[in-house]
Design a protein around this motif. Structure first.
Motif, PDB file in Angstrom:
ATOM      1  N   LYS A 145       0.856  -1.201   0.000  1.00 27.81           N
ATOM      2  CA  LYS A 145       0.000   0.000   0.000  1.00 27.81           C
ATOM      3  C   LYS A 145       0.882   1.238   0.000  1.00 27.81           C
ATOM      4  O   LYS A 145       1.555   1.535   0.981  1.00 27.81           O
ATOM      5  CB  LYS A 145      -0.905   0.004   1.235  1.00 27.81           C
ATOM      6  N   LYS A 150      -1.881  13.198  -5.093  1.00 25.81           N
ATOM      7  CA  LYS A 150      -3.089  13.086  -5.909  1.00 25.81           C
ATOM      8  C   LYS A 150      -2.759  13.421  -7.364  1.00 25.81           C
ATOM      9  O   LYS A 150      -3.143  14.454  -7.884  1.00 25.81           O
ATOM     10  CB  LYS A 150      -4.167  14.027  -5.367  1.00 25.81           C
ATOM     11  N   GLU A 152      -2.582  11.720 -11.254  1.00 27.10           N
ATOM     12  CA  GLU A 152      -3.040  10.584 -12.064  1.00 27.10           C
ATOM     13  C   GLU A 152      -1.862   9.727 -12.553  1.00 27.10           C
ATOM     14  O   GLU A 152      -1.904   8.510 -12.501  1.00 27.10           O
ATOM     15  CB  GLU A 152      -3.857  11.143 -13.242  1.00 27.10           C
ATOM     16  N   PRO A 165      -1.620   1.763  -5.001  1.00 30.82           N
ATOM     17  CA  PRO A 165      -1.443   3.190  -4.707  1.00 30.82           C
ATOM     18  C   PRO A 165      -2.656   3.779  -3.991  1.00 30.82           C
ATOM     19  O   PRO A 165      -3.796   3.518  -4.366  1.00 30.82           O
ATOM     20  CB  PRO A 165      -1.267   3.817  -6.091  1.00 30.82           C
ATOM     21  N   LEU A 166      -2.415   4.559  -2.925  1.00 33.65           N
ATOM     22  CA  LEU A 166      -3.479   5.231  -2.195  1.00 33.65           C
ATOM     23  C   LEU A 166      -3.156   6.714  -2.150  1.00 33.65           C
ATOM     24  O   LEU A 166      -2.188   7.104  -1.501  1.00 33.65           O
ATOM     25  CB  LEU A 166      -3.572   4.693  -0.762  1.00 33.65           C
ATOM     26  N   PRO A 167      -3.927   7.548  -2.829  1.00 36.61           N
ATOM     27  CA  PRO A 167      -3.642   8.984  -2.779  1.00 36.61           C
ATOM     28  C   PRO A 167      -3.939   9.519  -1.379  1.00 36.61           C
ATOM     29  O   PRO A 167      -4.998   9.239  -0.817  1.00 36.61           O
ATOM     30  CB  PRO A 167      -4.605   9.590  -3.799  1.00 36.61           C
ATOM     31  N   LEU A 168      -3.000  10.257  -0.834  1.00 36.35           N
ATOM     32  CA  LEU A 168      -3.155  10.758   0.530  1.00 36.35           C
ATOM     33  C   LEU A 168      -2.469  12.114   0.557  1.00 36.35           C
ATOM     34  O   LEU A 168      -1.427  12.294  -0.067  1.00 36.35           O
ATOM     35  CB  LEU A 168      -2.455   9.779   1.478  1.00 36.35           C
ATOM     36  N   SER A 169      -3.065  13.067   1.275  1.00 35.53           N
ATOM     37  CA  SER A 169      -2.409  14.365   1.343  1.00 35.53           C
ATOM     38  C   SER A 169      -1.108  14.202   2.122  1.00 35.53           C
ATOM     39  O   SER A 169      -0.990  13.336   2.981  1.00 35.53           O
ATOM     40  CB  SER A 169      -3.314  15.390   2.016  1.00 35.53           C
ATOM     41  N   ASP A 172      -1.034  13.974   5.998  1.00 40.59           N
ATOM     42  CA  ASP A 172      -1.426  12.774   6.723  1.00 40.59           C
ATOM     43  C   ASP A 172      -0.412  11.646   6.581  1.00 40.59           C
ATOM     44  O   ASP A 172      -0.529  10.614   7.232  1.00 40.59           O
ATOM     45  CB  ASP A 172      -2.796  12.282   6.219  1.00 40.59           C
ATOM     46  N   ALA A 176       0.175   8.209   8.752  1.00 39.82           N
ATOM     47  CA  ALA A 176      -0.339   7.019   8.083  1.00 39.82           C
ATOM     48  C   ALA A 176       0.731   5.933   7.980  1.00 39.82           C
ATOM     49  O   ALA A 176       0.441   4.748   8.085  1.00 39.82           O
ATOM     50  CB  ALA A 176      -0.868   7.391   6.707  1.00 39.82           C
ATOM     51  N   THR A 181      -1.619   2.749   7.979  1.00 34.82           N
ATOM     52  CA  THR A 181      -2.638   3.061   6.980  1.00 34.82           C
ATOM     53  C   THR A 181      -2.061   2.879   5.578  1.00 34.82           C
ATOM     54  O   THR A 181      -2.712   2.370   4.680  1.00 34.82           O
ATOM     55  CB  THR A 181      -3.136   4.510   7.149  1.00 34.82           C
TER      56      THR A 181
END
Ligand code: NA
Ligand code: NA
Lengths: 306, 431, 164
Positions: A145, A150, A152, A165-169, A172, A176, A181
């Motif tokens: 993970k 963010k 593309e 892939p997990l877009p996260l600001s 955080d 995370a 996370t």
């Protein structure tokens, strides 16, 4: 001084951005014989990276160093440089950004947006770190993970690498990573050090999959305040400051990696062939969705490698 | 005339003749921009970008969660536990307010949200026992500020972002100072209540009713366990916790206590909308305000001034505290932390101050800003609920500031009591 | 009948929009948590949409706060004035406030022109920011209308109270 220019950046003082900004301040004031006063403002005091480009279009902010992937929303052509493994070597990079391709790019950016690109700055690479396992081969990436911005292209790339892939600001992300996370992320090596990720992330893979640079911009309003002599001084100072930053950062990178290895990270150098093959597919896929200008830029960049 | 003076004059003048505070701040910003000779479109841009940050969503979400918890019976249960703990003493409901705010602070990240959620129940109760409206409002405002001290905390998240410090570490560091503040606030409340002979009619303390209340309120006490547990287990991020709290409040109110009606939900939403429309709205203008503070070189000159005392780090910290409290009168906490952390953190770390400790220090000092007029969000919220003027609550809150000053002094002179917990959990950090 | 519906809309317009935004916001964030926790997959649009909902709720909420007279004023000094001066002071304050709103409408329009003539794509949803940021000038106009309404009612009721 006759003119005061405020130059901002988002990173902390002491980061690679401050190396560029401080050198630019010193050289501009020297070459303009003190007729330009540059005031450097770190740490989003002037604006955040997300708003800085529009601020320069409005003339609110004079100058700013914005990480290249944050330019894409305002100038989509920039996405070409976000593509994975778009630069094949340090030599290739230099040929692109200091040659006709880079110059044409800067001109087009100014025409379309009214913002001047003074120097591309140092071109660095992102390395991949994670809490799961050492990455020695393409297969090791499966299922991890990964926090991605963010963007593309970045999401597509990690999909192609077999990761999740997990877009996260960014805000955080440290939490995370500590709480699980997400299990991995990528950043420039110096950033991995300054964020102290070595305290709790055990694995670092020298993947160098994305390039980033720290372009220095100026607003038309700011440039308009200068006479011809001052403009010349400013452009010269920016060029030299960019080269200076590249030299300093290139020297730093080996030291930083050694530091991370000494401080608990297992550093691996995976075979990049699988990653490059997946990346080429991503490049083609993205190019197919974009316009002709984008495809031309990509083939120009690729041609410079020959 | 120089920019900062002009801005202060415009702000004070327009505010005194009755322009609402966010718009008075806006007019002052116009003056500042005009003198700094930058385009006024700065106002237009920051009106939007001021809100364009995901962690900010915790504010409306925590306000909404608070309103739902209040209407759905959770706040009542928390207060009932607190009542059995401290209700028998003079100023019983006042003490209940403080203790309830401490409980609530463990599930809310926002000071104003905590003030709203607890105050909307305990302020009417205090008024019924003939507390002065300004005292009732003041207790709630002061204790509500614990919402941004006891984790989770919006302000610690913002500090962590700017200072590049670990947010879980900051959260753990906030616990002991937050509890200390709570206990000191109870002490002041008790002393004032004894002097004015307020309340003290609750039943005397005994274990059985307390245990009964705790059992009755298990779903309410369960909320902090769920929220902090979820954050530390990596199920959601601190910024997402507020939305989880909303759904938890809905679940408990609809399914467990079955007290929440559609009308209640509508009222909770309406309350939240008004709160963010009149209170959070101010960020849209103070964002540009903040940029002007930078352009006028105020941070550098202040930092330079304080650096002169670098032989005595405690003196520098105390000066920064005084400065933060003064600035906090005018600036909202979030822009305040963003602008001045960038300036002071390098200075104090060079003097050997731990950045985590400085984070707690910064948040406590900025929290005083919640409680000082003219721009003090907790005062706004509390005075609305107590149906009295901001001016009255501002007077009432003065003695409640003493605990904040005490904690600031403790933070300046001692650091182990703060750093003990995070070091225990994460190991000693290598600064 | 039509009159009744118009009155209903007039009364609850802001509330309904704010309510929808807040609900959508909570839903988006929860969706993101659930998708990540249960399916290890991501919803890059969710976080962004939540932020946009908040911005809408704040600005429309600010207009609602004008209607409900909920904006915070310091009346410490004003309340000490004799009655006529008190009225003049509040009128002057509201004229300044209105002036600020008008100035903001002008400035946001200039800013919108820039957004309409250049690119600004939101990174998550991929929509053009100009459509999102339009909420600021629109709600500013709404605020001016709500202020006018407050004064219209005050004038027609012709009561002795201040138009607060
Ligand atoms: Na809290
Ligand atoms: Na204040």
């Amino acid at each position: 001084a006759d003119v005061t220019l405020n130059l901002g950046y988002a990173a902390a003082e002491g980061s690679s951005y401050s190396i560029l900004a401080d050198k630019f301040e010193e050289l501009t004031e020297k070459y303009s014989n003190g007729s330009i006063d540059v005031k450097v403002r770190c740490c989003t005091q002037l604006a955040t990276e997300d708003e800085a480009f529009k601020s320069m279009q409005l003339g609110i902010v004079d100058m700013y160093i914005i990480t290249n992937n944050n330019i894409s929303p305002h100038f989509p052509l920039m996405d070409a440089f976000v593509l994975p493994y778009i630069f094949q070597s340090a030599e290739h990079t230099r040929k692109v950004i200091q040659g006709p391709v880079g110059e044409a790019f800067a001109n087009k950016l100014q025409q379309d947006s009214g913002v001047h690109l003074l120097t591309f700055g140092h071109v660095g690479h992102r390395d991949f770190y994670n809490t799961e396992r050492p990455i020695n081969s393409f297969e090791d990436m499966a299922g991890i993970k990964v926090r991605v911005p963010k963007n593309e292209v970045m999401i597509k790339t990690f999909d192609a690498f077999g990761a999740a892939p997990l877009p996260l600001s960014w805000s955080d992300t440290p939490t995370a990573l500590q709480t699980g996370t997400v299990q991995g992320a990528d950043n420039g090596t110096s950033f991995i050090k300054s964020q102290k990720f070595y305290e709790f992330v055990p694995n670092l893979a020298i993947l160098e999959h994305f390039s980033y640079f720290s372009p220095l911009f100026a607003s038309s309003r700011a440039i308009g305040k200068l006479d011809d002599e001052q403009k010349k001084a400013l452009f010269k100072a920016a060029q030299e400051a960019g080269e200076y930053q590249s030299t300093v950062m290139a020297k730093d990178i080996a030291e930083t990696r050694a530091f991370l290895a000494e401080n608990g990270m297992q550093v691996t150098y995976p075979d990049k062939a699988g990653f490059i093959a997946a990346s080429l597919r991503v490049q083609d896929e993205v190019a197919a969705e974009k316009d002709d200008a984008f495809r031309t830029l990509i083939s120009d960049i690729r041609a410079a490698a020959q | 005339m120089n920019g900062p003076t002009a801005m202060a004059l415009v702000f004070v003048f327009t505010m005194l003749i009755g322009v609402p505070i966010p718009f008075a701040a806006g007019l002052a910003t116009v003056a500042g921009i005009w003198i700094a000779d930058i385009p006024l479109t700065l106002l237009a841009q920051s009106a939007y970008t001021a809100f364009d940050a995901f962690p900010l969503t915790t504010i409306p979400m925590f306000v909404l969660a608070g309103a739902l918890m209040e209407k759905g019976g959770m706040s009542e249960h928390l207060i009932s536990i607190a009542r059995r703990l401290v209700g028998a003493y003079k100023g019983g409901i006042g003490l209940v307010t403080v203790v309830s705010c401490m409980f609530f602070a463990a599930l809310s990240g926002s000071g104003p949200a905590t003030t709203a959620a607890i105050g909307s129940i305990t302020i009417p109760a205090m008024l019924k026992e003939n507390y002065k409206a300004r005292f009732a409002g003041a207790i709630t405002a002061a204790a509500g500020a614990l919402g941004s001290m006891i984790p989770p905390s919006n302000l610690l998240i913002i500090y962590g972002l700017v200072a590049e410090q670990s947010i879980p570490r900051l959260f753990l560091a906030g616990i002991v100072p937050g509890l200390t503040l709570g206990v000191l606030l109870m002490l002041v409340t008790y002393l004032i209540a004894r002097k004015n002979n307020y309340g003290g009619t609750g039943e005397p303390f005994s274990w059985r009713p307390l245990m009964g209340a705790i059992w009755e309120g298990k779903w309410a006490i369960g909320a902090p366990v769920l929220i902090l547990g979820g954050i530390y287990a990596g199920i959601f991020t601190p910024s997402e916790a507020a939305a989880v709290a909303v759904f938890y409040a809905l679940f408990v109110g609809l399914v467990i206590y079955r007290q929440l009606t559609v009308k209640d939900i509508f009222h909770a939403i309406r309350f939240t909308a008004l709160m963010i429309g009149s209170v959070l709205f101010i960020l849209g203008v103070t964002k540009a305000f903040g940029q002007l503070v930078t352009l006028y070189d105020i941070p550098e000159s202040v930092s330079f001034l304080f650096g002169a005392f670098s032989e005595h780090p405690w003196l520098v910290l105390l000066l920064i505290a005084v400065f933060y409290i003064f600035v906090g009168m005018w600036l909202e906490s979030i822009p305040q932390i963003i602008i001045f952390t960038a300036v002071f953190l390098p200075l104090v770390t060079s003097l050997g101050v731990d950045p985590i400790l400085f984070g707690i220090f910064t948040v406590v000092a900025c929290e005083v800003g919640f409680l000082t007029p003219p721009i003090g969000v907790n005062l706004f919220v509390a005075s609305k609920i107590a149906r009295t003027s901001v001016e009255q609550v501002s007077i009432g809150v003065l003695p409640m500031l003493i605990p904040y000053f005490v904690v600031i002094v403790l933070l300046v002179f001692f650091e182990d009591w703060v750093l003990f917990l995070p070091n225990l959990a994460f190991g000693i950090s290598s600064h | 009948m039509l009159r009744k519906y118009l009155a209903l809309i007039e009364n609850h317009f802001e509330e309904v929009i704010c309510g929808l935004c807040l609900t959508l916001m909570a839903g988006c964030i929860m969706t993101q948590v659930l998708l990540r926790f249960l399916f290890s997959s991501a919803a890059p649009w969710a976080e962004e949409l939540a932020v946009y909902c908040m911005i809408y709720a704040v600005y429309i909420g600010a207009s609602m706060a004008i209607k409900e007279r909920a904006h915070i004023r310091i009346l410490l000094l004003v309340n000490r004035f004799p009655k006529n001066i008190r009225l003049v002071s509040i009128l002057l304050a509201d004229i300044l406030w209105l002036g600020f709103l008008v100035l903001m409408i002008i400035q946001t329009s200039i800013y919108m022109q820039l957004l309409f003539s250049t690119t600004f794509i939101s990174p998550g949803l991929g929509i053009d920011q100009k459509w999102l940021q339009l909420v600021v000038p629109i709600s500013l106009v709404l605020m001016v209308l709500r202020m006018a309404q407050v004064y219209y009612r005050w004038w027609h009721n012709d009561n002795q109270e201040l138009p607060l």
